[in-house]
Design an enzyme around this catalytic site. Structure first.
Site, PDB file in Angstrom:
ATOM      1  N   HIS B 265       0.852  -1.195   0.000  1.00  0.00           N
ATOM      2  CA  HIS B 265       0.000   0.000   0.000  1.00  0.00           C
ATOM      3  C   HIS B 265       0.884   1.240   0.000  1.00  0.00           C
ATOM      4  O   HIS B 265       1.876   1.305   0.731  1.00  0.00           O
ATOM      5  CB  HIS B 265      -0.877  -0.065   1.260  1.00  0.00           C
ATOM      6  N   ARG B 320      -2.489   0.994  -4.530  1.00  0.00           N
ATOM      7  CA  ARG B 320      -2.409  -0.470  -4.505  1.00  0.00           C
ATOM      8  C   ARG B 320      -2.613  -0.981  -5.919  1.00  0.00           C
ATOM      9  O   ARG B 320      -3.234  -0.287  -6.739  1.00  0.00           O
ATOM     10  CB  ARG B 320      -3.529  -1.075  -3.641  1.00  0.00           C
ATOM     11  N   LYS B 323      -6.037  -0.666  -8.112  1.00  0.00           N
ATOM     12  CA  LYS B 323      -6.912   0.348  -7.531  1.00  0.00           C
ATOM     13  C   LYS B 323      -6.802   1.624  -8.368  1.00  0.00           C
ATOM     14  O   LYS B 323      -6.073   1.673  -9.351  1.00  0.00           O
ATOM     15  CB  LYS B 323      -6.531   0.604  -6.074  1.00  0.00           C
ATOM     16  N   ASP B 326      -5.007   8.424  -7.168  1.00  0.00           N
ATOM     17  CA  ASP B 326      -5.473   9.367  -6.147  1.00  0.00           C
ATOM     18  C   ASP B 326      -4.337  10.365  -5.910  1.00  0.00           C
ATOM     19  O   ASP B 326      -3.182   9.968  -5.733  1.00  0.00           O
ATOM     20  CB  ASP B 326      -5.807   8.585  -4.862  1.00  0.00           C
ATOM     21  N   CYS B 328      -3.226  11.997  -3.499  1.00  0.00           N
ATOM     22  CA  CYS B 328      -2.369  11.952  -2.306  1.00  0.00           C
ATOM     23  C   CYS B 328      -1.164  11.040  -2.514  1.00  0.00           C
ATOM     24  O   CYS B 328      -0.126  11.221  -1.890  1.00  0.00           O
ATOM     25  CB  CYS B 328      -3.151  11.566  -1.052  1.00  0.00           C
ATOM     26  N   TYR B 329      -1.303  10.050  -3.418  1.00  0.00           N
ATOM     27  CA  TYR B 329      -0.163   9.156  -3.669  1.00  0.00           C
ATOM     28  C   TYR B 329       0.930   9.834  -4.487  1.00  0.00           C
ATOM     29  O   TYR B 329       2.001   9.265  -4.673  1.00  0.00           O
ATOM     30  CB  TYR B 329      -0.626   7.845  -4.319  1.00  0.00           C
ATOM     31  N   ASP B 415      -8.340  14.283  -4.407  1.00  0.00           N
ATOM     32  CA  ASP B 415      -8.075  12.901  -4.811  1.00  0.00           C
ATOM     33  C   ASP B 415      -8.152  12.803  -6.344  1.00  0.00           C
ATOM     34  O   ASP B 415      -7.155  12.548  -7.026  1.00  0.00           O
ATOM     35  CB  ASP B 415      -9.134  12.034  -4.099  1.00  0.00           C
ATOM     36  N   ASP B 422      -9.822  18.907  -0.103  1.00  0.00           N
ATOM     37  CA  ASP B 422      -9.743  18.941   1.359  1.00  0.00           C
ATOM     38  C   ASP B 422      -8.302  19.244   1.754  1.00  0.00           C
ATOM     39  O   ASP B 422      -7.403  19.255   0.911  1.00  0.00           O
ATOM     40  CB  ASP B 422     -10.233  17.616   1.965  1.00  0.00           C
ATOM     41  N   HIS B 425      -5.615  16.351   1.013  1.00  0.00           N
ATOM     42  CA  HIS B 425      -5.185  16.214  -0.379  1.00  0.00           C
ATOM     43  C   HIS B 425      -4.469  17.461  -0.880  1.00  0.00           C
ATOM     44  O   HIS B 425      -3.608  17.375  -1.752  1.00  0.00           O
ATOM     45  CB  HIS B 425      -6.382  15.873  -1.281  1.00  0.00           C
TER      46      HIS B 425
END
Lengths: 342, 545
Positions: B265, B320, B323, B326, B328-329, B415, B422, B425
């Site tokens: 993750h 992941r 998936k 996003d 934030c990654y 995201d 937010d 993020h």
């Protein structure tokens, strides 16, 4: 973001009064959060939440552990399941009161479904299970909750913890069937693939699992068949790599299987069905970059200048055509491999 | 400049004519993302610094709407996300607001050590990190400044009370073990000079045990114990009680099995890798090389690069396998590449285009239809400049994801579309943008400067533990943490220099502010230097020009 709406089981008749309005809470002094009346970056809490947490701070200060603390912490948790201090204090209170764990677990069955994505619901459950030591019914509960959210990280790691912690043969017995069922629903569910790896390779040896050569054959067959169902499935390719890496087996062992997946077109010259090497399905979009990468790795691991050059050509084709987003990485692989044959 | 036709629409992720729920959500996401690829030069999108700043200021001044009640136990995080995002945007705060933030953070310090999610909340490793990092940005020494009001001794005792026999830590009393907590603890201990041999013993091997077959890391691993002295074939279930002291002596941790709980993750991988890097100064001093825990760096690198989405996903990162991308990654995965450089992988110099089978073309960084202007337009493949520009992930594509999909039209980052922005993020998109724009590495020359300037024995007065760090290791911790330096000429800014975040600032030609994001702490390098030099009692030598 957890849904707050579905959690509420209160009807209009039992609209909860604020704790400040309940006579039985008269003896507790609520504590507001900040002495400063206007702290920077405040959160606009609902009146209900502010009231409950003011009383919670009051309770924490006096250290009271009683039945009504269970009620208060439940109120907070329903409004904000990530309030870890409320969970922590609740757990300590349950212990202090020697409260019936099955009642608490029942409440958790409800809360887990509402607040699937918070750490605390799952961890609290763990704490309770360590008290009841009755893991068996949990497997069903987990399976049901994965129906709602098939890749929930907490749910899967809870299942893995349960199996490893209690480490009971009866618990493990149905796991491969369970993974099969999950992968039948969605063969791309990486959580299920990870779970399979966990069960087969990472949890020690159990009854019926001692013939490792047979297990490896079984797993190779399993993953090959799944790649032959959906060729471009990184979860399955990673699983294949995982088997070979963990058992220190040469990648070349599956070369014959991998090769057709790296070709641009389906090879329709043969009608023979080779069960060891199931072919790409008719719908597969070829070539499959994961297969090209795999072939290149076979060449690299076999070593020698010729093999490295073959690997480099494959990496080059990924860099320039089949997987251009990772161009720099493929070039890095070429460079590193060539360094070793100089 | 000749006008060329727009590039062909990117290829959807193959479904092999076998749809499942994963491929369906993937396809839906791709169709939304596709709409965010600018169609022509006019549609090119800059970084809307002003509107992101207003988004952040609004929460800081006016407050957070009630849906943020879910973050009530993360109040130091809300402050950290907000003001560290300011740092990335090169926004400073006035002394009055700084003081209000310090006051709010200090109200979350627990009387028994560590920080909680807010006043009256239990101490927890995660808000402890957020609090200390926030104080690094807005705090200062002296009365009311925060730094001298941190109870280091009690914080250390709190840390030790969370320690488990397998080298891991609970995130709070009665709470779970996971590598986020370990990252937060190690960052805090590194910044505040709290590291001791007893604190970190066994931790590196716990971190290593969380690496999965995919190459990334999971949240935690499950220990198995044997009764000493002889190992039993079927290990008894461990009791994970909070009290470690009695357990520590009664049971022996088995090397195997030690299975990871959960799949690889992005968030856990960043935390595990950063923790691993922070523990490097302890490696050489610990016994034989063979006995040292190891991680598979090659497999980790492979997993990280595979997390980058393809062109149709605008090059964003996912967390992941199978998936969705996003924003934030961008930091958790994109930011991890600088950490790999600390392990000797992919540093400048190793990433020059190969001499092997030639691609037959030269690199061109200016986009075909001219919609992007790069800071450095083109280069010859073999130059030093090329080596500085190349990274093992696609830094250009990652910036495009953040610029085109990550920005919410009303301000703040997110995201993915059509989600709301937010605070969380907003920071991790901006930190990820910084990681993609700049090249930060551990500079040998800076390390040497720090070594020469080291004053032995200087520190805060309080004795925190009987277990003390050998001075040599303590110096190494300091040096390695502060030798991170931005490489000049290593920047690549999609959309032109006005999109630059984390600028290096020069003051009167004498002092250089390193405003780039520290790859381990996610603070600016300057803020990291300020806090650490204070707590280690060191004067920092000026950076060489």
């Amino acid at each position: 973001m957890p849904s707050l709406v579905s959690a509420s089981s209160t009807s209009l008749q039992e609209e909860p009064a604020l704790y400040a309005e309940r006579p039985e809470w008269n003896d507790v002094t609520p504590l507001s959060q900040y002495e400063d009346a206007a702290p920077i970056a405040p959160i606009f809490y609902s009146a209900e939440y502010k009231d409950a947490t003011d009383y919670f701070r009051g309770i924490v200060k006096t250290g009271e552990k009683s039945e009504r603390v269970l009620q208060l912490t439940e109120s907070i948790i329903r409004l904000n399941p990530a309030h870890y201090s409320a969970w922590q204090y609740r757990y300590e209170t349950l212990l202090a009161l020697d409260s019936p764990v099955d009642v608490e677990l029942k409440l958790m069955d409800e809360l887990a479904v509402s607040f699937l994505k918070t750490y605390q619901v799952w961890h609290h459950r763990r704490l309770l299970l360590m008290l009841t030591r009755k893991p068996a019914p949990e497997l069903k509960f987990i399976a049901a909750s994965l129906k709602v959210d098939a890749k929930n990280y907490h749910t899967w790691s809870y299942r893995q913890w349960l199996l490893a912690f209690f480490n009971d043969d009866d618990l493990w017995a149905g796991e491969l069937d369970f993974v099969d069922a999950m992968l039948t629903q969605d063969v791309r569910n990486n959580s299920a693939w990870h779970h399979r790896f966990f069960v087969v390779f990472q949890s020690g040896l159990r009854e019926g699992e001692t013939d490792r050569a047979r297990i490896i054959r079984r797993e190779l067959t399993f993953v090959k068949q799944n790649i032959s169902l959906v060729a471009n499935n990184p979860s399955a390719w990673n699983y294949l790599r995982g088997i070979l890496d963990t058992k220190d087996l040469p990648y070349s062992r599956v070369e014959e299987f991998v090769r057709p997946y790296a070709l641009t077109t389906h090879d329709s010259t043969t009608d023979l069905v080779d069960l060891e090497n199931p072919p790409p399905p008719p719908g597969a979009q070829l070539p499959c970059p994961a297969a090209i990468e795999f072939l290149a790795d076979i060449h690299e691991k076999e070593g020698g200048k010729d093999r490295i050059l073959l690997a480099s050509e494959l990496w080059r084709s990924l860099a320039d055509e089949h997987d251009m987003i990772r161009k720099k990485y493929w070039e890095y692989r070429i460079r590193e491999a060539l360094k070793r044959v100089k | 400049m000749p006008v060329s036709s727009p590039p062909p629409a990117p290829r959807p992720t193959p479904t092999d004519a076998f749809p499942t729920s994963t491929s369906q959500t993937q396809a839906e996401t791709e169709s939304i993302l596709l709409q965010h690829i600018p169609s022509n030069a006019d549609a090119k999108q800059g970084l809307a610094k002003q509107s992101h700043m207003q988004f952040l200021v609004r929460s800081l001044v006016q407050g957070f709407p009630s849906r943020y009640t879910s973050q009530d136990a993360s109040q130091p995080w809300l402050l950290f996300w907000t003001i560290q995002a300011f740092s990335a945007l090169q926004v400073g705060l006035d002394p009055g607001n700084k003081q209000r933030i310090v006051d709010k953070i200090m109200a979350a310090q627990h009387p028994d050590g560590g920080f909680g999610g807010g006043p009256g909340q239990a101490a927890h490793l995660l808000p402890t990190y957020a609090s200390i990092c926030t104080l690094a940005i807005v705090g200062r020494p002296g009365p009311g400044g925060g730094w001298d009001q941190i109870n280091r001794k009690k914080m250390y005792d709190f840390f030790m009370s969370l320690k488990q026999p397998d080298g891991s830590f609970l995130v709070a009393h009665h709470a779970e073990v996971d590598v986020r907590g370990i990252y937060c603890l190690l960052v805090t201990a590194t910044l505040l000079d709290l590291l001791t041999p007893e604190l970190v013993s066994g931790t590196a091997s716990f971190v290593a045990s969380c690496q999965t077959y995919e190459g990334g890391f999971s949240s935690a691993s499950q220990p198995y114990y044997a009764a000493t002295p002889s190992p039993s074939p079927s290990p008894p279930p461990s009791s994970t009680s909070d009290s470690t002291t009695s357990a520590k002596h009664a049971r022996r941790l088995l090397e195997k099995p030690r299975p990871p709980l959960g799949e690889a993750h992005g968030g856990y991988t960043f935390c595990a890798l950063a923790a691993w890097v922070l523990l490097l100064p302890f490696r050489e001093t610990e016994g034989e090389q063979d006995a040292q825990p190891k991680i598979d760096v090659g497999n980790l690198l492979r997993w990280l690069v595979m997390m980058q989405g393809t062109e149709i996903e605008l090059g964003g990162f996912k967390g992941r396998t199978n998936k969705l991308v996003d924003g934030c990654y961008s930091w958790w995965c994109g930011g991890a590449f600088a950490l790999l450089e600390a392990l000797g992988v992919g540093g400048a110099g190793s990433s020059a285009p190969p001499a092997g089978p030639s691609s037959g073309e030269e690199e061109e960084w200016d986009d075909m239809d001219g919609k992007m202007v790069f800071y450095r337009v083109r280069f010859a493949p073999d130059t030093q400049a090329a080596r500085l520009i190349d990274t093992l992930f696609n830094r250009k594509a990652l910036q495009e994801y953040i610029l085109y999909a990550g920005q919410h039209p009303a301000g703040g980052l997110r995201d993915k579309p059509p989600k709301n922005a937010d605070a969380y993020h907003t920071l991790y998109c901006l930190s990820g943008l910084s990681a993609a724009q700049h090249r930060i590495s551990v500079a040998t020359s800076r390390r040497e400067q720090l070594r020469k300037a080291w004053v032995a024995g200087a520190s805060q007065d309080t004795k925190i533990s009987e277990s003390t760090l050998p001075e040599e290791v303590r110096m190494k911790v300091f040096q390695e943490a502060l030798a991170w330096t931005e490489e000049e000429g290593g920047s690549l800014i999609v959309g032109g220099t006005e999109n630059r975040v984390s600028l290096i600032m020069f003051f009167a030609f004498t002092r250089r502010m390193q405003n780039a994001t520290h790859p381990v702490f996610n603070l600016t390098i300057t803020h990291s230097e300020g806090l650490m030099s204070y707590f280690y009692g060191q004067n920092l030598p000026p950076r060489a020009k």
